[in-house]
Design a protein around this motif. Structure first.
Motif, short mmCIF file in Angstrom:
data_model
loop_
_atom_site.label_atom_id
_atom_site.label_comp_id
_atom_site.label_asym_id
_atom_site.label_seq_id
_atom_site.Cartn_x
_atom_site.Cartn_y
_atom_site.Cartn_z
N ARG A 1 0.82 -1.22 0.00
CA ARG A 1 0.00 0.00 0.00
C ARG A 1 0.85 1.27 0.00
O ARG A 1 0.32 2.37 0.05
CB ARG A 1 -0.92 0.01 1.22
CG ARG A 1 -2.03 -1.02 1.13
CD ARG A 1 -2.82 -1.12 2.43
NE ARG A 1 -3.78 -2.19 2.43
CZ ARG A 1 -3.50 -3.48 2.59
NH1 ARG A 1 -2.26 -3.86 2.77
NH2 ARG A 1 -4.45 -4.39 2.59
N SER A 2 2.15 1.10 -0.07
CA SER A 2 3.04 2.26 -0.01
C SER A 2 3.16 2.93 -1.38
O SER A 2 2.77 2.35 -2.40
CB SER A 2 4.43 1.83 0.48
OG SER A 2 5.09 1.07 -0.52
N ALA A 3 3.73 4.11 -1.39
CA ALA A 3 3.96 4.83 -2.65
C ALA A 3 4.94 4.07 -3.53
O ALA A 3 4.90 4.20 -4.77
CB ALA A 3 4.49 6.23 -2.34
N MET A 4 5.79 3.29 -2.93
CA MET A 4 6.78 2.52 -3.69
C MET A 4 6.11 1.50 -4.61
O MET A 4 6.64 1.14 -5.65
CB MET A 4 7.73 1.82 -2.73
CG MET A 4 8.89 1.15 -3.41
SD MET A 4 9.89 2.31 -4.31
CE MET A 4 11.19 2.53 -3.15
N ALA A 5 4.92 1.03 -4.26
CA ALA A 5 4.20 0.05 -5.08
C ALA A 5 3.89 0.63 -6.45
O ALA A 5 4.03 -0.06 -7.48
CB ALA A 5 2.92 -0.40 -4.38
N ASP A 6 3.49 1.90 -6.50
CA ASP A 6 3.20 2.54 -7.78
C ASP A 6 4.47 2.72 -8.61
O ASP A 6 4.45 2.58 -9.83
CB ASP A 6 2.53 3.90 -7.55
CG ASP A 6 1.15 3.75 -6.93
OD1 ASP A 6 0.50 2.71 -7.16
OD2 ASP A 6 0.74 4.67 -6.20
N ILE A 7 5.56 3.02 -7.93
CA ILE A 7 6.83 3.23 -8.64
C ILE A 7 7.32 1.92 -9.25
O ILE A 7 7.77 1.90 -10.39
CB ILE A 7 7.89 3.82 -7.67
CG1 ILE A 7 7.46 5.23 -7.22
CG2 ILE A 7 9.27 3.83 -8.29
CD1 ILE A 7 8.24 5.78 -6.06
#
Length: 129
Positions: free
Chosen positions: A24-30
């Motif tokens: 669920r972190s922003a890193m998942a989108d990256i």
């Protein structure tokens, strides 16, 4: 059985909580939908093993002990094994062999979560329905 449960419960709590937070972190989108489960699965595997590895060391010794009836040698309990390990090697005795365990865990759990996410992609209904 008791020492196995003492290892398993916190171990899987760390595992699933770590993966859920990372997913669920922003890193998942990256990272994207294919790389994220691989990276986060590896990290979840590490989160599972690092804090509970000392318990696993003690559990393994408890399980492999043999009682020799002729010598009346009694098996050591978990506390006795912990004390003996600490006296012999300090805190580092509880982390002996951790590196290969982490290498294996990274691959195993990366693939596990990648397969899980791919299968869930097929099983989830398409959005907008």
């Amino acid at each position: 059985l008791g020492i196995t449960i003492i290892r398993e419960i916190p171990s899987f709590a760390f595992y699933f909580v770590a993966y859920g937070l990372l997913a669920r972190s922003a890193m998942a989108d990256i990272l994207g939908s294919h790389a994220a489960p691989l990276v986060f699965g590896a990290m979840a595997g590490w989160a599972m093993w690092i804090p509970t590895y000392p318990i696993d060391i003690v559990k393994t010794i408890v399980q492999v002990q043999t009682t020799e009836k002729g010598n009346k040698k009694k098996a050591l309990n978990s506390r006795q094994i912990t004390a003996k390990l600490y006296r012999a090697g300090g805190i580092w005795a509880f982390f002996d062999g951790l590196e290969p365990k982490l290498a294996r865990a990274a691959v195993k759990h990366a693939v596990t979560f990648w397969v899980y996410e791919v299968l869930m992609g097929f099983l989830r209904p398409p959005s907008g329905i």
